[in-house]
Structure formats: structure tokens, C-alpha cells
Design a protein around this motif. Structure first.
Motif, short mmCIF file in Angstrom:
data_model
loop_
_atom_site.label_atom_id
_atom_site.label_comp_id
_atom_site.label_asym_id
_atom_site.label_seq_id
_atom_site.Cartn_x
_atom_site.Cartn_y
_atom_site.Cartn_z
N UNK A 259 12.65 -14.05 13.72
CA UNK A 259 12.43 -12.77 13.07
C UNK A 259 13.37 -12.60 12.89
N UNK A 260 13.88 -12.68 13.81
CA UNK A 260 16.11 -11.69 14.13
C UNK A 260 16.77 -12.59 13.51
N UNK A 261 17.20 -14.25 13.17
CA UNK A 261 16.95 -15.32 12.86
C UNK A 261 17.08 -15.14 11.09
N UNK A 262 15.33 -14.68 10.80
CA UNK A 262 14.73 -14.83 9.05
C UNK A 262 15.38 -13.60 8.73
N UNK A 263 15.69 -12.60 9.35
CA UNK A 263 15.44 -10.56 9.31
C UNK A 263 14.40 -10.90 8.99
N UNK B 63 0.88 -1.46 0.63
CA UNK B 63 -0.12 -0.04 -0.30
C UNK B 63 0.84 1.74 -0.05
N UNK B 64 1.96 1.01 0.43
CA UNK B 64 3.03 2.36 0.34
C UNK B 64 3.92 3.07 -1.49
N UNK B 65 3.50 1.44 -1.63
CA UNK B 65 4.17 1.56 -2.80
C UNK B 65 5.25 1.41 -2.78
N UNK B 66 5.89 0.17 -2.17
CA UNK B 66 7.46 -0.17 -1.96
C UNK B 66 6.82 -1.48 -1.97
N UNK B 67 8.18 -2.52 -2.60
CA UNK B 67 8.17 -3.77 -3.12
C UNK B 67 8.30 -5.07 -2.32
N UNK B 68 7.25 -5.87 -2.41
CA UNK B 68 7.01 -6.25 -1.37
C UNK B 68 7.93 -7.56 -1.48
N UNK B 69 8.59 -8.02 -0.38
CA UNK B 69 9.44 -8.79 -0.54
C UNK B 69 8.75 -10.79 -0.32
N UNK B 70 8.97 -11.72 -0.92
CA UNK B 70 9.07 -12.83 -1.04
C UNK B 70 9.23 -14.09 -0.06
N UNK B 71 9.39 -14.90 1.11
CA UNK B 71 9.87 -15.15 2.45
C UNK B 71 10.82 -15.96 0.90
N UNK B 72 12.16 -16.39 1.81
CA UNK B 72 13.18 -17.01 0.41
C UNK B 72 13.49 -18.63 1.10
#
Length: 107
Positions: free
Chosen positions: A41-45, A3-12
Motif C-alpha cells: 500500500x505504501x509503495x503503490x500509494x 458513495x461519498x460523491x468523490x471520484x474513484x481512482x482506477x489503478x495505474x
């Protein structure tokens, strides 16, 4: 895009393998505590919100496929030597979009 116009990152694949490993080890109760979510969250960034959403989706998929059944959210006291982080040990902040950010961590 979000919604903010930034690209969504898919999980690796690396990220999801960490989360899948946690899920496989906790089949009887696939609900990580807030401390466990923060650690993941820390481990996976990933953000805390992303980790929470991943687990909700994973539980939904497993239940739909009848691959896993579990009791609702009552977490038994495990005698395992798991890393436990209490909520008071980690400071989080919620931004205007509802995302949580980790401010400090004992890890």
C-alpha cells in the motif's frame, strides 16, 4: 463516483505492475500478510483496503482462468530474504467508511 460523491481512482499500470510482480513471486501462496499488504500500500500509494481487494480480485481471475492453483491460506515459512513487517510495527486506523490508513511505518 463512490458513495461519498468523490471520484474513484482506477489503478495505474505502474501500481498494478508492482502488485502483479508480488503475485508472480508468490504463486504457491498468493495471500500477502497484513505487513506485506501495508508495504505494498505504501509503495503503490493505495489504501490497505484497495490492496486487499486487488489481491482478492486477482486470485479470483486467476482461478477462473485456471492459471493458478494454490492451497488455502496456510502460509509456509519462507526462507527468503523478504522484507517482513510485523503488525505491531505499523499502526493503522480504520475510518467511518471502513478504509484503513497507515499512521506510521518502519519503511
Amino acid at each position: 463516483m463512490d458513495m461519498n460523491g468523490s471520484r474513484r481512482k482506477n489503478a495505474t499500470r505502474e501500481t498494478t505492475s508492482t502488485l502483479k510482480a508480488w503475485l508472480a513471486e508468490h504463486r504457491k501462496n498468493p495471500y500477502p500478510t497484513k505487513g506485506e499488504k501495508i508495504m505494498l500500500a505504501i509503495i503503490t500509494k493505495m489504501t490497505l483496503t484497495q490492496v486487499s481487494t486487488w489481491f482478492a480480485n486477482a486470485r479470483r481471475r486467476l482461478k477462473k482462468e485456471n492459471k493458478m492453483t494454490w492451497e488455502p491460506r496456510n502460509r509456509p515459512d519462507d526462507d527468503d530474504d523478504d522484507v517482513n513487517i510485523s503488525d505491531s510495527e505499523v499502526d493503522t486506523k480504520k475510518d467511518d467508511q471502513g478504509k484503513y490508513y497507515i499512521l506510521n511505518s518502519p519503511i
